[in-house]
Structure formats: structure tokens, C-alpha cells
Scaffold this motif. Structure first.
Motif, PDB file in Angstrom:
ATOM      1  N   ALA B  96      -3.960  -3.211  -1.100  1.00 10.86           N
ATOM      2  CA  ALA B  96      -2.546  -2.878  -1.260  1.00 10.86           C
ATOM      3  C   ALA B  96      -2.345  -1.423  -1.672  1.00 10.86           C
ATOM      4  O   ALA B  96      -1.559  -0.698  -1.072  1.00 10.86           O
ATOM      5  CB  ALA B  96      -1.910  -3.814  -2.290  1.00 10.86           C
ATOM      6  N   LYS B  97      -3.078  -0.994  -2.691  1.00 10.28           N
ATOM      7  CA  LYS B  97      -2.759   0.296  -3.317  1.00 10.28           C
ATOM      8  C   LYS B  97      -3.540   1.454  -2.718  1.00 10.28           C
ATOM      9  O   LYS B  97      -3.139   2.604  -2.854  1.00 10.28           O
ATOM     10  CB  LYS B  97      -3.008   0.227  -4.819  1.00 10.28           C
ATOM     11  N   PRO B 108       2.344  -2.306  -0.715  1.00 10.53           N
ATOM     12  CA  PRO B 108       2.905  -3.638  -0.898  1.00 10.53           C
ATOM     13  C   PRO B 108       2.566  -4.172  -2.288  1.00 10.53           C
ATOM     14  O   PRO B 108       1.594  -3.732  -2.907  1.00 10.53           O
ATOM     15  CB  PRO B 108       2.216  -4.467   0.188  1.00 10.53           C
ATOM     16  N   ARG B 109       3.390  -5.101  -2.781  1.00 10.19           N
ATOM     17  CA  ARG B 109       3.079  -5.756  -4.053  1.00 10.19           C
ATOM     18  C   ARG B 109       2.126  -6.912  -3.780  1.00 10.19           C
ATOM     19  O   ARG B 109       2.226  -7.590  -2.771  1.00 10.19           O
ATOM     20  CB  ARG B 109       4.355  -6.307  -4.690  1.00 10.19           C
ATOM     21  N   VAL B 110       1.178  -7.102  -4.723  1.00  9.88           N
ATOM     22  CA  VAL B 110       0.267  -8.239  -4.609  1.00  9.88           C
ATOM     23  C   VAL B 110       0.870  -9.377  -5.423  1.00  9.88           C
ATOM     24  O   VAL B 110       1.053  -9.251  -6.629  1.00  9.88           O
ATOM     25  CB  VAL B 110      -1.130  -7.888  -5.150  1.00  9.88           C
ATOM     26  N   GLY B 121      -0.436 -12.973  -1.551  1.00 15.46           N
ATOM     27  CA  GLY B 121       0.543 -12.443  -0.609  1.00 15.46           C
ATOM     28  C   GLY B 121       0.702 -10.940  -0.804  1.00 15.46           C
ATOM     29  O   GLY B 121       0.650 -10.447  -1.933  1.00 15.46           O
ATOM     30  N   LEU B 122       0.862 -10.218   0.295  1.00 17.67           N
ATOM     31  CA  LEU B 122       1.201  -8.796   0.222  1.00 17.67           C
ATOM     32  C   LEU B 122       2.673  -8.697   0.603  1.00 17.67           C
ATOM     33  O   LEU B 122       3.048  -9.002   1.730  1.00 17.67           O
ATOM     34  CB  LEU B 122       0.364  -7.995   1.207  1.00 17.67           C
ATOM     35  N   VAL B 123       3.503  -8.303  -0.365  1.00 15.74           N
ATOM     36  CA  VAL B 123       4.935  -8.262  -0.109  1.00 15.74           C
ATOM     37  C   VAL B 123       5.368  -6.821   0.113  1.00 15.74           C
ATOM     38  O   VAL B 123       5.181  -5.964  -0.754  1.00 15.74           O
ATOM     39  CB  VAL B 123       5.709  -8.882  -1.284  1.00 15.74           C
TER      40      VAL B 123
END
Lengths: 242, 200
Positions: B96-97, B108-110, B121-123
């Protein structure tokens, strides 16, 4: 004397003299949209105008596009045609977007020189962050113009196999150019991308002028061939003192 | 690796070690690719785009990108400490980061971990590649097409090269009228280094 009475002869019913217009409403959307209303209609068109992203990511994607079209093509020229067609619809839409974004009034270019300058400067800046390197008129044919790019961004990280050294994948960019020019009403005969050096993008040029070629092995010429209608219109402009 | 450290690493690699291009070139090129697939992959009987086949093709294309992209990822992050992830939670943070940050400039937020810590989920608050995109209004695309499916393939391909077999699929997409855009990543297994039988 034939009788005037009796059943009328069997004639097929006459076609109505008009065709009814179908009540088409193409902009009556049936799409679902999120409750946050994050649709394309809610966003500023200039939002991503200067947003950067990763060049390697573009290269991976462009490579995928080329591989896909390669797998469907039988020859180098077919790959180039397919890449051109892939870029074409982008150009059609970019013309209006870029005109809308420019500081001065959004007037479409109607003269060839205005259009070429728009492509050479505005379009190039929007896509690649700099103007193209040169603009010239063809020597032998009056309807041909050339835009030069010393180092097309789209070809970064691309290497073309030797047996296909003619292939210049900037054909994709040529398609974008063709879309822009056609959308502006110039009815192009075609826009194509060519290597400036005879040896293609592989380097190793010999003979005259090879200093230039050594410095820019990927130098690419975009050849814009204007259609007859555009040329006649240009003549008319000139005759009218424009 | 702590979440904030991953964020710093992603930021640093993005700022100092990534060549840039205008996002719109990427977005438009991706759009033209998907649009080409909707022309080429059609049900011969009805001439309607076969969205399931398009999803599969995008996934396959992404997978082959992922296999190569991981090299680039490891090369760019190695000077910041090439330590392999200790667990799947660290892997999630890195994807994600660092991964999405340096290759798409989004983070994205995990979220939405399952109990066993094998699925997250990757939001995506923003999805730059969806800019200027609207799915066809044919009553089916919004139900069947995952416009961004290439990216699931990328995640799968990249993780496969570092010994993780995962399932990756979109569970929601703003383009389909959902309120979020979320990719679900599930660990299937760690791929063991398979030694040749006689290797001592």
C-alpha cells in the motif's frame, strides 16, 4: 369503358413519406453512481492537468499495449496502424480539452500554421511537459509537414528487436496527432512516425550528419500529411487575404 | 516494518528515485487498452462485449507486468533496507505505502483484515487511472466489468516472485456505482523454495 366501381385493385400500402425519428435519448444515463457523487461529471476537468505519475508504470502499460497489438498483427506496418488507431480517439477528445484549458479564448485553429503550432507546443506540453523540438514543411510535397521529437517520452525503456528496426512505437503518438487534426476539421491523409536515422532506433548511424544521430538515436519525425480539402481551404484563406 | 516507516520509504523513493510523466498520458493509455479489449473480445453470437473475458485478459496482462515490476521495486527500495517482510501484515503495508505510492502515486488504506490475518482490503480514496472514465451504459458493464482488473494481476504477479501466492480481486469500484474502491488480497500460501531432490 372500364367500370369505375368495384373493389380497388390489390396495391401494397404506400410507404409513409417520412421516417419517424426514434425517440432516442442517449444522454439519459441508466448508470448507478456512488452516494458520494464521485462521478466524472462532479469533477473539475483540470484536476489532473499537472499531476505526475510514474514513467516506469507508463512504460509497463505501453509495453502491454504494444505486445497486445503485435500479437494481432502480421507486419510492422500493421502494428503501427493499430497503435495509430489506439491513439486516435484520444486525440479527438484532447483537442477540446486542451482548448478549454488554455488561457486565451477556446478558438479552434483553422489555419495550418496555427494548428501545427498548437500541436507542437500546447499538445506536446500537455502530454510530455515540453514543446516538440522542431517543425518544418516538407520540401517535395506542399501538403506535408514534419514535427521532430529528439527523444520521444513514450519510447523511453523500449527497445525494438533488430528484425523489426523499422517499427517506431511513437505511432501511438502519431495517432493522437491525427485525432487532434481531424477533430479540428483538417481531414488528414495520415500522420505517421518515422526514425530520423536510417538505422532506426538502434543507433549505429554512419556517414553524413551522424553527430546529430549519435546524440539523439531515438529522434523521431512525425509526418503530417494534410488532405486535399484542407489544402484547398488554406488556399482560399490566402486568396482572401487572410 | 512499522506503517510510518513504510510511508516514509514510499515518499522518498517516489520523490527522489522515480522518473515522472503526466498522469493523463497513463490514464488515457489505459483507457484505450480497455476500450480495445471491449471491441476485440465479444460474444460472437450477440456481438456484446464479453466482460468476463475482458476481466481475465486484463488480469493476465497485469500478471505479466507484475513479474517484471517486482525487480524494479526491489532495486528502488533496496538502499532503504532490503529486509524481507516478517509477516503478511508488513507485506500489506509495503504494497500500500510503497508499491502503490511509487508506481501510481496513490496510497490505499489497509483495512478489513480477517481474523487469521491472511486477508486484507486495499481501499482507494482516489484511483488516478479512473479519471475521465465512465463505463458503457449498456446495462451490463457496471455489473460485470472490473475496469481496474489489470492491477489485481500486477499484485499477484509481483508477490508470486517473492514467494507468495495470493488471490487478488476487486470487491467494489466507484465506477460501478459502489461507494468505495476496494481490492481484496488473500494469502493462499508461501511458496517454499523447492530444492532439487539430490541437492545437499
Amino acid at each position: 369503358m372500364p367500370s369505375m366501381v368495384g373493389p380497388p385493385p390489390d396495391v401494397p400500402p404506400k410507404e409513409p413519406p417520412y421516417t419517424a425519428i426514434l425517440p432516442a435519448k442517449p444522454f439519459h444515463s441508466r448508470l448507478h453512481s456512488p452516494s458520494s457523487r464521485k462521478t466524472i461529471y462532479d469533477r473539475n476537468l483540470n484536476r489532473t492537468q499537472t499531476t505526475p505519475t510514474s514513467l516506469p508504470s507508463f512504460a509497463y502499460l505501453f509495453n502491454t499495449l504494444i505486445t497486445y497489438h503485435h500479437s494481432k498483427s502480421g507486419s510492422v506496418s500493421e502494428i503501427e496502424t493499430r497503435l495509430n488507431r489506439a491513439g486516435y480517439p484520444i486525440g479527438i477528445k484532447l483537442l477540446d480539452l486542451l482548448l478549454y484549458r488554455q488561457a486565451r479564448a477556446a478558438v479552434r485553429p483553422t489555419r495550418i500554421i496555427d494548428l501545427l503550432q498548437f500541436v507542437h507546443t500546447t499538445l506536446w506540453r500537455a502530454l510530455f511537459g515540453r514543446a516538440a523540438d522542431a517543425l518544418e514543411q516538407g520540401v517535395s510535397n506542399k501538403n506535408e509537414y514534419m514535427i521532430f521529437d529528439n527523444e520521444p517520452v513514450v519510447n523511453t525503456y523500449l527497445s525494438v528487436p533488430k528484425e523489426m528496426s523499422q517499427l517506431n512505437c511513437a505511432a501511438f503518438v502519431a495517432g493522437i496527432l491525427e485525432g487532434v487534426c481531424d477533430a479540428a476539421g483538417f481531414g488528414m491523409e495520415g500522420v505517421t512516425a518515422h526514425w530520423a536515422s536510417a538505422s532506426g532506433g538502434t543507433g549505429g548511424a554512419e556517414g553524413e550528419g551522424n553527430k546529430e544521430e549519435e546524440m539523439w538515436p531515438g529522434k523521431t519525425i512525425f509526418l503530417l500529411r494534410f488532405g486535399e480539402v484542407a489544402m484547398r481551404r488554406e488556399e482560399a484563406f490566402k486568396a482572401g487575404g487572410g | 516494518m512499522a506503517s510510518s516507516k513504510a510511508a516514509r520509504m514510499g515518499e522518498e523513493v517516489w520523490k527522489t528515485r522515480t522518473e515522472k510523466i503526466n498522469l493523463e498520458v497513463l490514464t488515457l493509455t489505459y483507457g484505450t487498452l480497455v476500450s480495445q479489449l471491449t471491441h476485440d473480445l465479444r460474444d460472437p453470437a450477440t456481438n456484446i462485449p464479453d466482460y468476463a473475458a475482458i476481466n481475465t485478459e486484463l488480469d493476465r496482462m497485469g500478471h505479466s507486468i507484475g513479474l517484471r515490476l517486482i525487480e524494479d521495486f526491489l532495486a528502488k527500495t533496496s538502499s532503504a533496507g532490503p529486509a524481507p517482510c516478517n509477516n503478511f501484515r508488513e507485506t500489506a503495508e509495503m504494497i500500500a505505502k510503497v508499491g502503490f505510492k511509487i508506481f501510481l502515486n496513490v496510497t490505499p488504506r489497509v483495512e478489513n483484515w480477517d481474523k487469521e490475518g491472511r486477508s486484507f482490503g486495499l481501499v482507494f480514496e482516489e484511483m488516478p487511472v479512473s479519471e475521465f472514465v465512465e463505463l458503457p451504459d449498456d446495462g451490463r458493464a457496471q455489473e460485470e466489468l472490473w475496469f481496474l482488473n489489470l492491477f489485481c494481476g500486477v499484485v499477484k504477479g509481483a508477490l508470486e516472485m517473492v514467494q507468495m501466492q495470493v488471490k487478488a480481486e476487486w470487491v467494489s469500484d466507484v465506477l460501478r456505482g459502489d461507494d468505495t474502491t476496494e481490492m481484496r488480497v488473500t494469502l493462499i500460501r508461501y511458496i517454499e523454495d523447492e530444492m532439487p531432490p539430490d541437492d545437499e
